[in-house]
Every structure is written in C-alpha cells, then in structure tokens.
Motif scaffolding. Sequence first.
Motif, short mmCIF file in Angstrom:
data_model
loop_
_atom_site.label_atom_id
_atom_site.label_comp_id
_atom_site.label_asym_id
_atom_site.label_seq_id
_atom_site.Cartn_x
_atom_site.Cartn_y
_atom_site.Cartn_z
N ILE A 209 63.73 -14.15 16.54
CA ILE A 209 65.00 -14.58 17.13
C ILE A 209 66.18 -14.25 16.22
O ILE A 209 67.33 -14.16 16.67
CB ILE A 209 64.94 -16.11 17.41
N LEU A 210 65.90 -14.02 14.93
CA LEU A 210 66.96 -13.81 13.93
C LEU A 210 67.22 -12.35 13.61
O LEU A 210 68.07 -12.05 12.78
CB LEU A 210 66.58 -14.54 12.63
N ILE A 211 66.50 -11.42 14.23
CA ILE A 211 66.55 -10.02 13.78
C ILE A 211 67.95 -9.41 13.87
O ILE A 211 68.74 -9.76 14.73
CB ILE A 211 65.56 -9.14 14.55
N ASP A 212 68.19 -8.47 12.96
CA ASP A 212 69.45 -7.73 12.93
C ASP A 212 69.15 -6.23 13.09
O ASP A 212 68.02 -5.84 13.41
CB ASP A 212 70.22 -8.00 11.63
N ASP B 204 69.55 -26.71 10.12
CA ASP B 204 70.94 -26.34 10.44
C ASP B 204 71.02 -25.92 11.90
O ASP B 204 71.02 -24.73 12.23
CB ASP B 204 71.41 -25.21 9.52
N ILE B 205 71.10 -26.90 12.77
CA ILE B 205 71.07 -26.62 14.21
C ILE B 205 72.29 -25.83 14.69
O ILE B 205 72.15 -24.89 15.48
CB ILE B 205 70.92 -27.93 15.02
N PRO B 206 73.51 -26.13 14.23
CA PRO B 206 74.66 -25.31 14.66
C PRO B 206 74.48 -23.83 14.33
O PRO B 206 74.90 -22.97 15.09
CB PRO B 206 75.83 -25.93 13.90
N MET B 207 73.84 -23.54 13.20
CA MET B 207 73.60 -22.13 12.82
C MET B 207 72.65 -21.47 13.82
O MET B 207 72.86 -20.33 14.25
CB MET B 207 73.05 -22.06 11.41
N ILE B 208 71.61 -22.19 14.20
CA ILE B 208 70.66 -21.66 15.19
C ILE B 208 71.35 -21.50 16.53
O ILE B 208 71.17 -20.49 17.23
CB ILE B 208 69.43 -22.58 15.31
N GLU B 209 72.17 -22.47 16.88
CA GLU B 209 72.86 -22.42 18.18
C GLU B 209 73.92 -21.32 18.25
O GLU B 209 74.35 -20.95 19.33
CB GLU B 209 73.49 -23.78 18.48
N SER B 210 74.27 -20.78 17.09
CA SER B 210 75.24 -19.68 17.08
C SER B 210 74.62 -18.36 17.50
O SER B 210 75.32 -17.37 17.75
CB SER B 210 75.86 -19.54 15.68
N LEU B 211 73.29 -18.32 17.57
CA LEU B 211 72.61 -17.09 17.95
C LEU B 211 72.89 -16.76 19.41
O LEU B 211 72.79 -17.63 20.28
CB LEU B 211 71.09 -17.24 17.76
N PRO B 212 73.22 -15.52 19.72
CA PRO B 212 73.51 -15.16 21.11
C PRO B 212 72.25 -15.17 21.97
O PRO B 212 71.13 -15.01 21.48
CB PRO B 212 74.08 -13.73 21.00
N LYS B 213 72.46 -15.35 23.24
CA LYS B 213 71.37 -15.41 24.21
C LYS B 213 70.59 -14.10 24.28
O LYS B 213 69.44 -14.07 24.74
CB LYS B 213 71.96 -15.73 25.60
N THR B 214 71.20 -13.03 23.80
CA THR B 214 70.58 -11.71 23.86
C THR B 214 69.51 -11.49 22.78
O THR B 214 68.79 -10.50 22.83
CB THR B 214 71.64 -10.61 23.74
#
Length: 344
Positions: A118-121, A137-147
Amino acid sequence: MPESNKTRIFVTGATGYIGGSVLSALLSHPRAESFQITVLTRSAEKVELFNSVGVVAVVGSNQDLEKLTEHARDSDVVFACADADDLQAVKAILLGLKKRYGETNKVPILIHTSGTGILIDDAAGNYATDKIYSDLDIPMIESLPKTQPHREVDIEIVAAGETGYVRTYIILPSTIYGIADTSLVKLGIQNPYSIQIPGLIKASIKRKQGGVVGKGLNLWPNIHINDIATLYITVFDAAMKGPGGAGHGREGFYFGANGEHRVGRISEIIAELLYEMKVGKSPEPTVFTEEELQKYFGGPYLGSNSRVRAERAKLIGWNPVHAIDSLWASLKPETEAVAQIQNI
C-alpha cells in the motif's frame, strides 16, 4: 463443548501461504477445541483432507459471492486471506457480517489481509526513501491516495468498522519469507511458498542470470512466515477479549514486519547462488529491462520503497522472533526449492 457455544470461524485463502499458516495456528491454538472452523477451497479433492483435521471445507472461491456472504453470516470471526484487492469479495463478506449482527445483535469480527505494498512509490530501485509509516500514525496512513494498491479495499473495511456492525482489523504483511512447514503443508493442503522472493528467483532462473531492479537501492520491510501467523493470532486473541482489546476500525491497522532490507541485496545473493549452481552467467546481478519487469512482475513493483514501523501489535503482546539474519539464511533453501520446481 456444545456446537452452539463454539466460536464460529470462517477462513478464506486457507490453501495459500498466509491463510494456511493462519489456519494451522488456529488448529494448534490452546482453545482450538472451542472453534468451529469453515474454509473455502477451490479444490474438491482437498475437502476430505480438511475434514481429517476437523475443518469443514466448502468448495468455492472469492468469485462465489453468495457463498462468501452465507458463510460470513454464519460466523463470529472471518479471516480474509485470499486476495487483498478483491473489493467485491470484501463487500460480500461485509454483507454477511452485517446480517450476522442484525440476527444476533452481537458484533462479529473481520481480520483482513492487506499488505505494505500500500506504501509503494516509483523509485524504480534507484533510491531509498526517508519516509517511514507507523501503524500508530493513522493520519499518515489516511493520507495515502485511493489509487495505491490495496487502499480501496482497506477504505471499504474501515468504513464498515466505523459503523458499528462489525469490528475490523487489517493486517499488512511486508515481504514474507521462509518455506512454510505446517501440518497443512505436510498433508498437501497448503502452498508452502511466498510470492515476492520466489518470484525474483524464478525470473532470474528463466533469464539464466540474477536480476536487479535499477540500482537496487530501495528498501522493504520483512517478516518470517511463522511470525506473520502469530501476528494474526495475537490480533485474534485481543479482538476476542472485546472492543477494548486492540485497536480496530480506523485504528485497526497492523503492520507485519520485523526487519528491513535493501531489495538489491536479495538480488545480489540470488545471483551468487545461481552462479554457484551453474545457472547464472555471473555472480553479479544484471538490471532487469522494462520488458522483463513487465513480463515477470507486471511492472517495476520490486523497485519500490515500503518502509514501516510495526508498533501497534507489540502493544498487545506480539513478539516476532525472526530477525534480519533469518531472511538472509532463508535465501539458499528458497533458491534451491524454486530451482528444483523449475527442474534445474
């Protein structure tokens, strides 16, 4: 124990590397006699094998949405270990769990398998990122785009968990290594091999040379298969204690990692091993072409970064025992096993 008093558990992906290891851990759980376990399997031939260890097996797959709903509806706990990106399957399971709640007024539990992919760049192997995600750090995880991979499914699960009809827990394994050696492997039920590292070995064998993505500088976390199985059980045990036992819903993310490696180092070791086996032409890996990356891996996935701190599960007692040395030690038997399968 009367059947009506047993904890009803439904497992998808039970013949797989992760799901089989989770099921094996459930079968050896101290409270195993209080579990009534049902699994979904594509193979009719494996039904009797599952029955032999006290597991009810139903022939079907993630595409059988009505079966997923039916068996989730009949379960107190669902372990979803089949496909991290199958949104329709997850919706079918959630529908069944919602019906379960409506009929019993008891909140069922969903333990879902996602992944640190889920974190790949888009590093393409050419650099290591400084960005590290913590599962606290939930806000950091929630910053991940749906894509991002797995993200759309994870969002659906968290939303369901926030409504109150189900308690949701999402486990995100990293690079899992080690050849599974469970009772289910011995019975011929479970696939004993992971995907990521064996896939790299297989591609290297096919091209007759160890390969690396870009400069091989990108970083990934790792976890031994036995430790990921204990993570599921640790979360399960905490969840069974009630809603206060472990973070769930929005706070229900659990990274599965106990170490970090430079992906290029794995490529280097595989190249050395294949050279020693007279399969590779050189002990130094050569760079995969774009065509090879597409052919063998479906893209430059192995060149991405994924960095985590697995902190949440340790707060509820998870204690992984295999460190980075275990990863390096696993590469020779993995390479030999894949080579044997490839008739090398």
